[in-house]
Design a protein around this motif. Sequence first.
Motif, PDB file in Angstrom:
ATOM      1  N   SER A  13      25.275  61.398  36.086  1.00  0.00           N
ATOM      2  CA  SER A  13      25.060  61.582  34.656  1.00  0.00           C
ATOM      3  C   SER A  13      24.179  60.443  34.177  1.00  0.00           C
ATOM      4  O   SER A  13      24.326  59.313  34.629  1.00  0.00           O
ATOM      5  CB  SER A  13      26.391  61.525  33.911  1.00  0.00           C
TER       6      SER A  13
ATOM      7  N   PHE B  16      26.969  54.107  38.748  1.00  0.00           N
ATOM      8  CA  PHE B  16      26.903  55.430  38.147  1.00  0.00           C
ATOM      9  C   PHE B  16      27.865  55.529  36.983  1.00  0.00           C
ATOM     10  O   PHE B  16      28.832  54.781  36.900  1.00  0.00           O
ATOM     11  CB  PHE B  16      27.181  56.521  39.186  1.00  0.00           C
ATOM     12  N   HIS B  17      27.552  56.460  36.098  1.00  0.00           N
ATOM     13  CA  HIS B  17      28.390  56.654  34.921  1.00  0.00           C
ATOM     14  C   HIS B  17      29.700  57.315  35.368  1.00  0.00           C
ATOM     15  O   HIS B  17      29.679  58.215  36.210  1.00  0.00           O
ATOM     16  CB  HIS B  17      27.650  57.546  33.923  1.00  0.00           C
ATOM     17  N   ALA B  18      30.811  56.858  34.788  1.00  0.00           N
ATOM     18  CA  ALA B  18      32.118  57.337  35.263  1.00  0.00           C
ATOM     19  C   ALA B  18      32.351  58.818  34.954  1.00  0.00           C
ATOM     20  O   ALA B  18      33.298  59.409  35.489  1.00  0.00           O
ATOM     21  CB  ALA B  18      33.234  56.496  34.658  1.00  0.00           C
ATOM     22  N   SER B  19      31.518  59.432  34.118  1.00  0.00           N
ATOM     23  CA  SER B  19      31.665  60.876  33.878  1.00  0.00           C
ATOM     24  C   SER B  19      31.371  61.671  35.153  1.00  0.00           C
ATOM     25  O   SER B  19      31.646  62.870  35.214  1.00  0.00           O
ATOM     26  CB  SER B  19      30.737  61.344  32.755  1.00  0.00           C
TER      27      SER B  19
ATOM     28  N   TYR C 111      33.001  61.471  37.818  1.00  0.00           N
ATOM     29  CA  TYR C 111      34.276  61.944  38.364  1.00  0.00           C
ATOM     30  C   TYR C 111      34.664  63.282  37.746  1.00  0.00           C
ATOM     31  O   TYR C 111      35.246  64.132  38.395  1.00  0.00           O
ATOM     32  CB  TYR C 111      35.388  60.905  38.135  1.00  0.00           C
ATOM     33  N   PHE C 112      34.356  63.408  36.463  1.00  0.00           N
ATOM     34  CA  PHE C 112      34.638  64.669  35.790  1.00  0.00           C
ATOM     35  C   PHE C 112      33.747  65.773  36.354  1.00  0.00           C
ATOM     36  O   PHE C 112      34.228  66.862  36.686  1.00  0.00           O
ATOM     37  CB  PHE C 112      34.419  64.519  34.277  1.00  0.00           C
ATOM     38  N   LEU C 113      32.467  65.477  36.489  1.00  0.00           N
ATOM     39  CA  LEU C 113      31.527  66.483  37.016  1.00  0.00           C
ATOM     40  C   LEU C 113      31.944  66.927  38.425  1.00  0.00           C
ATOM     41  O   LEU C 113      31.932  68.117  38.740  1.00  0.00           O
ATOM     42  CB  LEU C 113      30.104  65.913  37.046  1.00  0.00           C
TER      43      LEU C 113
END
Lengths: 237, 299
Positions: free
Chosen positions: A71, A81-84, A86-88
């Motif tokens: 992201s 990396f952006h922690a979002s 993990y959601f993706l």
Amino acid sequence: MMWRKSWWECRFRVVCVALIYLSVSAGALLLLLNHGASAPPSARLNFYVILLACLIAPIVTVLLAGSGINSQTSWGMLHGFHASMYFLLSLPVSRRRALLIRSAMGGVFTALFVVLSVCTISLLALWSGTRIPPNQVLGRLPFILLGAFGLFGLSTLLTIVFDEFWAGMLGVSIIGFFFGMEIAFQSLPIRFQPAEILSGQQFILTGAVGWPVIAFFFLLGVISMAASVYLVERKEY
Amino acid sequence: MTDEAISIHGLVKRYGGNPALDGLNLSVPRGALAGFVGLNGAGKTTTLRILLQMARADAGSARVLGLNAAGHVESLDIRRRTAFVPERKELFPYMTVGEVIAFTKSFYPGWRGDLEKRYLKDFALRREQKITQLSKGTLTKLHLLLAFSRGAELILLDEPTDGLDPLGVEVFLQALVGLVAEDGVTVFFSSHRLNEMEQVADYLCIIHQGRALLNGNLDELKAACRRVVMVFHDDSRALAAEFAAAGPLKQDGRTLTVLANGAVDSVVARARGLGARSVDVQPLSLREIFLDLVRGDAQ
């Protein structure tokens, strides 16, 4: 929705690239109007072409290649990396698909800016008194796009291996190396000079096609994209 | 269809030579509300990431809903049927709450619009709020909404109450119980808040240094685990060896305390046989069981 997400991540970079493209084009036009009269037309055109190719090609490809499947923020560079992510990664979408959609989005805009650059060069040439036939421009455009594809693939690979900041630095350095080679080895035939395909200068002016360079950039693009997919699928988060 | 929602055998994961998981074995039955407890760095997050193929195991196997977690195609199917709330609760910074919901919804045909509306209201979330303007607790709430509304068979939660206010925790705990009781969802959640876990969990896995210390039904576990406090006439040091096999021991003067796991009656009988002045059997909270086990394992 993955396409929309890619657009959301890409849009600010598209605006940045558009601003860079406009400012470089405007600068070239101003130079032409104020100081162009004293130089011979071919020298003036050569300068503008190199200016556009040097400034726009690297920035376009490096900025629009994205950051793998990471992201991206609207502005600035990411370290790590952006922690979002993990959601993706918890969603039922393969990493390969995520990467290819993101790359396709960046690739479309890269192609768009390459076409715009070629059109600008043609207009500047016309302004300088050198008319490039439209069919010559259109005929050579695929080769220039192929050159951009090679760089785009390389930039994509770099963003997967390195942080955005270092990928950008390395991308610009590699492209600078190509142009440096051209300056250092001017005696080399055009077909062996990588920077020629990036600028499209000789294609447009003389119709010459450097097949070895084209093959090099095609392979560079294909291998880089294949390596990117492989690495993204194996990467651990 | 397998009866186990999660089945892990001999899972090993090393980071730079340091073992994060050291032959982990555990299982979670379908329909369980299972707690996953361990100290920091015990291997909880690594385990959850391996289940969703964010990380790869060096050895061993993991199956989720009967599917191999290491298989590319199977992992997609696992993620289609699973919801996850990660430890680091960030979301796409350029979206609004409504856009993140629409984005997530597009991947799940069984999206529960009724639950989406309920949790928007219960968590006081507004669709037009930008992600960058959400507090840590509100981001957690949005993550929970996204997980609960997916219509998933299995929900994996990594520190789900992190940053939540007491009301948010209450809504969360009620939601968990409702999902398990009404919809037959399996929940596997890691947390350091053992009192909350004790309120709702019916199954427990305790992990320590990459290995499972306990894995079973929480009520049976609590029924089996008792602290037996024995007071002898003289110094109990010499008697300690008699109870070493029963569980973690603590010796203090004439008092000997044993955390007995499943052998309470025999410990009591042995203490009486050795002439104990008094034997007191005490129930243990989950917190006490956890601390005694972890300390005992460390010794």
